[in-house]
Design a protein around this motif. Structure first.
Motif, PDB file in Angstrom:
ATOM      1  N   ALA A 164     111.805   9.857  84.329  1.00  0.00           N
ATOM      2  CA  ALA A 164     110.856  10.308  85.354  1.00  0.00           C
ATOM      3  C   ALA A 164     109.817   9.182  85.219  1.00  0.00           C
ATOM      4  O   ALA A 164     109.543   8.619  86.281  1.00  0.00           O
ATOM      5  N   PHE A 165     109.299   8.504  84.116  1.00  0.00           N
ATOM      6  CA  PHE A 165     108.474   7.656  84.010  1.00  0.00           C
ATOM      7  C   PHE A 165     108.980   6.236  84.412  1.00  0.00           C
ATOM      8  O   PHE A 165     108.297   5.188  84.849  1.00  0.00           O
ATOM      9  N   GLU A 166     110.173   6.206  84.053  1.00  0.00           N
ATOM     10  CA  GLU A 166     110.966   4.701  84.684  1.00  0.00           C
ATOM     11  C   GLU A 166     110.914   4.471  85.858  1.00  0.00           C
ATOM     12  O   GLU A 166     110.963   3.502  86.545  1.00  0.00           O
ATOM     13  N   LEU A 167     110.998   5.805  86.495  1.00  0.00           N
ATOM     14  CA  LEU A 167     110.952   5.849  88.105  1.00  0.00           C
ATOM     15  C   LEU A 167     109.516   5.662  88.664  1.00  0.00           C
ATOM     16  O   LEU A 167     109.155   5.993  89.880  1.00  0.00           O
ATOM     17  N   ASP A 168     108.378   5.467  87.620  1.00  0.00           N
ATOM     18  CA  ASP A 168     107.158   5.380  87.974  1.00  0.00           C
ATOM     19  C   ASP A 168     106.606   6.584  88.829  1.00  0.00           C
ATOM     20  O   ASP A 168     105.690   6.698  89.646  1.00  0.00           O
ATOM     21  N   ALA A 169     106.933   7.876  88.297  1.00  0.00           N
ATOM     22  CA  ALA A 169     106.455   9.088  88.475  1.00  0.00           C
ATOM     23  C   ALA A 169     104.745   9.187  88.255  1.00  0.00           C
ATOM     24  O   ALA A 169     104.545   8.485  87.151  1.00  0.00           O
ATOM     25  N   ILE A 170     103.882   9.745  88.867  1.00  0.00           N
ATOM     26  CA  ILE A 170     102.551   9.751  88.321  1.00  0.00           C
ATOM     27  C   ILE A 170     102.124  10.684  87.527  1.00  0.00           C
ATOM     28  O   ILE A 170     101.266  10.514  86.856  1.00  0.00           O
ATOM     29  N   ASP A 171     103.051  11.661  87.462  1.00  0.00           N
ATOM     30  CA  ASP A 171     102.778  12.866  86.371  1.00  0.00           C
ATOM     31  C   ASP A 171     104.096  13.558  86.162  1.00  0.00           C
ATOM     32  O   ASP A 171     105.065  13.417  87.041  1.00  0.00           O
ATOM     33  N   LEU A 209     100.825   5.778  79.366  1.00  0.00           N
ATOM     34  CA  LEU A 209     101.676   6.297  78.265  1.00  0.00           C
ATOM     35  C   LEU A 209     103.214   5.565  78.008  1.00  0.00           C
ATOM     36  O   LEU A 209     103.574   5.066  79.034  1.00  0.00           O
ATOM     37  N   LEU A 210     103.652   5.549  77.005  1.00  0.00           N
ATOM     38  CA  LEU A 210     104.910   4.981  76.862  1.00  0.00           C
ATOM     39  C   LEU A 210     105.709   6.082  76.059  1.00  0.00           C
ATOM     40  O   LEU A 210     105.388   6.646  74.783  1.00  0.00           O
ATOM     41  N   ILE A 261     108.975   6.953  73.977  1.00  0.00           N
ATOM     42  CA  ILE A 261     109.841   6.491  72.884  1.00  0.00           C
ATOM     43  C   ILE A 261     110.865   7.127  72.367  1.00  0.00           C
ATOM     44  O   ILE A 261     110.455   8.394  71.845  1.00  0.00           O
ATOM     45  N   LYS A 262     112.087   6.936  72.340  1.00  0.00           N
ATOM     46  CA  LYS A 262     113.195   7.811  71.661  1.00  0.00           C
ATOM     47  C   LYS A 262     113.088   7.349  70.059  1.00  0.00           C
ATOM     48  O   LYS A 262     113.431   6.209  69.786  1.00  0.00           O
ATOM     49  N   SER A 263     112.989   8.347  69.476  1.00  0.00           N
ATOM     50  CA  SER A 263     112.685   8.150  67.834  1.00  0.00           C
ATOM     51  C   SER A 263     113.299   9.239  67.134  1.00  0.00           C
ATOM     52  O   SER A 263     112.725  10.223  67.284  1.00  0.00           O
ATOM     53  N   GLN A 264     114.326   9.112  66.470  1.00  0.00           N
ATOM     54  CA  GLN A 264     114.910  10.009  65.557  1.00  0.00           C
ATOM     55  C   GLN A 264     115.220  11.338  66.215  1.00  0.00           C
ATOM     56  O   GLN A 264     114.689  12.545  66.099  1.00  0.00           O
ATOM     57  N   ARG A 265     115.872  11.321  67.391  1.00  0.00           N
ATOM     58  CA  ARG A 265     116.631  12.424  68.137  1.00  0.00           C
ATOM     59  C   ARG A 265     115.265  13.186  68.859  1.00  0.00           C
ATOM     60  O   ARG A 265     115.491  14.234  69.447  1.00  0.00           O
ATOM     61  N   LYS A 266     114.218  12.396  68.976  1.00  0.00           N
ATOM     62  CA  LYS A 266     113.120  12.876  69.742  1.00  0.00           C
ATOM     63  C   LYS A 266     112.666  11.996  70.772  1.00  0.00           C
ATOM     64  O   LYS A 266     112.774  10.903  70.513  1.00  0.00           O
ATOM     65  N   THR A 267     111.991  12.334  71.708  1.00  0.00           N
ATOM     66  CA  THR A 267     111.086  11.678  72.553  1.00  0.00           C
ATOM     67  C   THR A 267     109.580  11.710  72.036  1.00  0.00           C
ATOM     68  O   THR A 267     109.115  12.632  72.277  1.00  0.00           O
ATOM     69  N   VAL A 268     108.977  10.573  71.791  1.00  0.00           N
ATOM     70  CA  VAL A 268     107.728  10.654  71.129  1.00  0.00           C
ATOM     71  C   VAL A 268     106.765   9.964  72.290  1.00  0.00           C
ATOM     72  O   VAL A 268     107.107   8.781  72.969  1.00  0.00           O
ATOM     73  N   LYS A 269     105.389  10.624  72.809  1.00  0.00           N
ATOM     74  CA  LYS A 269     104.516  10.202  73.646  1.00  0.00           C
ATOM     75  C   LYS A 269     103.603   9.305  72.858  1.00  0.00           C
ATOM     76  O   LYS A 269     103.054   9.750  72.075  1.00  0.00           O
ATOM     77  N   LEU A 270     103.461   8.039  73.319  1.00  0.00           N
ATOM     78  CA  LEU A 270     102.542   7.097  72.823  1.00  0.00           C
ATOM     79  C   LEU A 270     101.461   6.649  74.053  1.00  0.00           C
ATOM     80  O   LEU A 270     102.007   6.182  74.924  1.00  0.00           O
ATOM     81  N   ASP A 271     100.150   6.754  73.465  1.00  0.00           N
ATOM     82  CA  ASP A 271      99.031   6.316  74.305  1.00  0.00           C
ATOM     83  C   ASP A 271      99.026   4.810  74.345  1.00  0.00           C
ATOM     84  O   ASP A 271      99.033   4.233  73.087  1.00  0.00           O
ATOM     85  N   LEU A 272      99.101   3.960  75.504  1.00  0.00           N
ATOM     86  CA  LEU A 272      99.371   2.530  75.085  1.00  0.00           C
ATOM     87  C   LEU A 272      98.155   2.083  74.462  1.00  0.00           C
ATOM     88  O   LEU A 272      98.058   0.879  73.675  1.00  0.00           O
TER      89      LEU A 272
END
Length: 250
Positions: A91-98, A148-149, A151-162
């Motif tokens: 979704a965020f790769e497609l630039d969704a706003i939320d 936000l970014l 990230i796929k890490s250890q079978r999870k998607t992690v949300k990072l504040d830039l």
């Protein structure tokens, strides 16, 4: 008062449509012009134009929300509404706003509308015609710089504040993201991550390093210093890096 935002709601679940319509009715500047049960119906409305915002479900029969968004040109702002977390990265790769996860609370919905208001009343809006927001470029509305970014890490998607990212380091087919709170490893390629980072905030200085511009404390022609660590500037990157750094004084 914020300007009127025209929107449509697209969801194959009657309850979800009802909830979103109720929430939207409580927003002074939000006008629901259509409520659609499938992507085809929504596509027909969107072709008529004058739609600023779409609340879009992802899992729908025949054509899903992601496929609908990829078919649009120009595109309105999109807020995905779904019960599935696993589509967040796409979704965020497609630039969704939320990206709203069901069940959606009124408070979370209001936060999204505040974000939409902030974006639409920024530099992209040049005036009003018949009460409608007129963007400079409808396509550009879907390209705000991300905060936000994912990230796929250890079978999870992690949300990072830039704002927490110091630098990214690629080593042995892994990328380590160094943050103010620690490190996160991912198998995603550094080139792929570079594409997702705003160029006004991050700079590729080496085939193995991307740095946050505002975290650089010192530099010369062969290195940048971030968080007390000296990171090399690659020979092939040097000219571009020095141009950027000299235009962005510390």
């Amino acid at each position: 008062m914020d300007k009127t935002i025209t929107c449509i709601i697209v969801d194959d679940e009657p309850l979800a449509r009802k909830v979103l319509t109720k929430y939207a009715s409580q927003m002074d500047n939000l006008e629901v012009v259509a409520v659609c049960s499938n992507a085809v119906e929504a596509f027909c409305h969107l072709q008529k134009g004058n739609i600023d915002l779409v609340f879009l479900d992802i899992k729908m029969p025949k054509i899903n929300g992601l496929e609908l968004l990829e078919s649009l040109n120009p595109v309105p702002l999109v807020v995905f509404t779904t019960a599935y977390r696993e589509f967040a990265v796409k979704a965020f790769e497609l630039d969704a706003i939320d990206y709203l996860l069901k069940p959606i609370s009124l408070g979370r919905f209001m936060k999204t509308i505040a974000k939409v208001n902030k974006f639409l009343t920024g530099n992209h809006v040049v005036g009003m015609v018949e009460g409608q927001l007129q963007p400079k470029d409808p396509i550009s509305k879907l390209n705000p710089e991300p905060e936000l970014l994912y990230i796929k890490s250890q079978r999870k998607t992690v949300k990072l504040d830039l704002s927490e990212i110091l630098y990214l380091e690629s080593l042995n087919d892994k990328v380590t993201i160094h943050t103010s709170d620690g490190e996160i490893q991912t198998a995603q390629r550094i080139g792929s991550l570079e594409e997702k980072l705003p160029k006004t905030k991050f700079l590729r200085i080496h085939r193995s390093f991307i740095v946050a511009l505002d975290k650089i404390t010192a530099f010369n022609t062969i290195m940048t210093e971030v968080n007390g660590k000296e990171l090399p500037i690659g020979r092939n990157y040097r000219s571009h890096v020095m141009t950027i750094l000299q235009d962005n004084p510390l």
